[in-house]
Enzyme design. Structure first.
Site, PDB file in Angstrom:
ATOM      1  N   ASP A  72      -2.259   1.899  14.727  1.00 49.74           N
ATOM      2  CA  ASP A  72      -2.556   1.216  13.480  1.00 49.74           C
ATOM      3  C   ASP A  72      -1.313   0.441  13.041  1.00 49.74           C
ATOM      4  OD1 ASP A  72      -4.473   0.963  11.097  1.00 49.74           O
ATOM      5  OD2 ASP A  72      -2.626   1.615  10.126  1.00 49.74           O
ATOM      6  N   GLU A 128      -6.919  -3.735  11.914  1.00 47.10           N
ATOM      7  CA  GLU A 128      -5.562  -3.742  12.462  1.00 47.10           C
ATOM      8  C   GLU A 128      -5.325  -2.550  13.383  1.00 47.10           C
ATOM      9  OE1 GLU A 128      -5.388  -1.255   8.805  1.00 47.10           O
ATOM     10  OE2 GLU A 128      -6.356  -3.115   9.307  1.00 47.10           O
TER      11      GLU A 128
END
Length: 135
Positions: free
Chosen positions: A19, A63
């Site tokens: 992440d 993301e």
């Protein structure tokens, strides 16, 4: 397909969940085009760590990325994850709105298993995701 292959071969399968830290702040302050460019740089850094044809990196959503490592135990997967973390950081993409650092960083969760018929593939992903959340 990799799950079935490692089940047949009785070899470990590892997942690295990644992440990009504080990415919403990056997008909000630098814009979505800069965000897209940032994600491309991160993807290239991750992809550069894959040395075997069976390994792959994919965008998992937003993301987040996932790396699938065939025939890779937890120790090897952790080393690859650490290299990925370091390489993303070394790209030194400015992020003045992060609470973590003044540049783009990533958090990672690493999981590994030797598949068996009694285990569902989701166990591998859920474990990596839980470890990512803790990171």
């Amino acid at each position: 397909m990799e799950w079935r292959r490692t089940l047949r071969e009785m070899t470990p399968l590892s997942v690295v969940m990644i992440d990009v830290d504080e990415f919403k702040g990056f997008n909000d302050h630098y814009g979505h085009l800069a965000g897209d460019d940032c994600l491309r740089v991160v993807a290239q850094a991750l992809k550069g760590q894959l040395l075997r044809p069976g390994d792959m990196v994919a965008r998992y959503g937003g993301e987040e990325f996932v790396i699938l490592l065939h025939d890779t135990n937890i120790e090897e997967a952790t080393k690859i994850a650490e290299k990925c973390r370091r390489l993303v950081s070394e790209n030194n993409i400015t992020h003045n709105y992060s609470k973590v650092a003044d540049h783009i960083t990533v958090s990672l969760g690493v999981s590994s298993i030797i598949p068996s018929p009694e285990i569902e593939p989701t166990v591998l992903i859920k474990t990596a995701d839980t470890l990512l959340y803790e990171a």
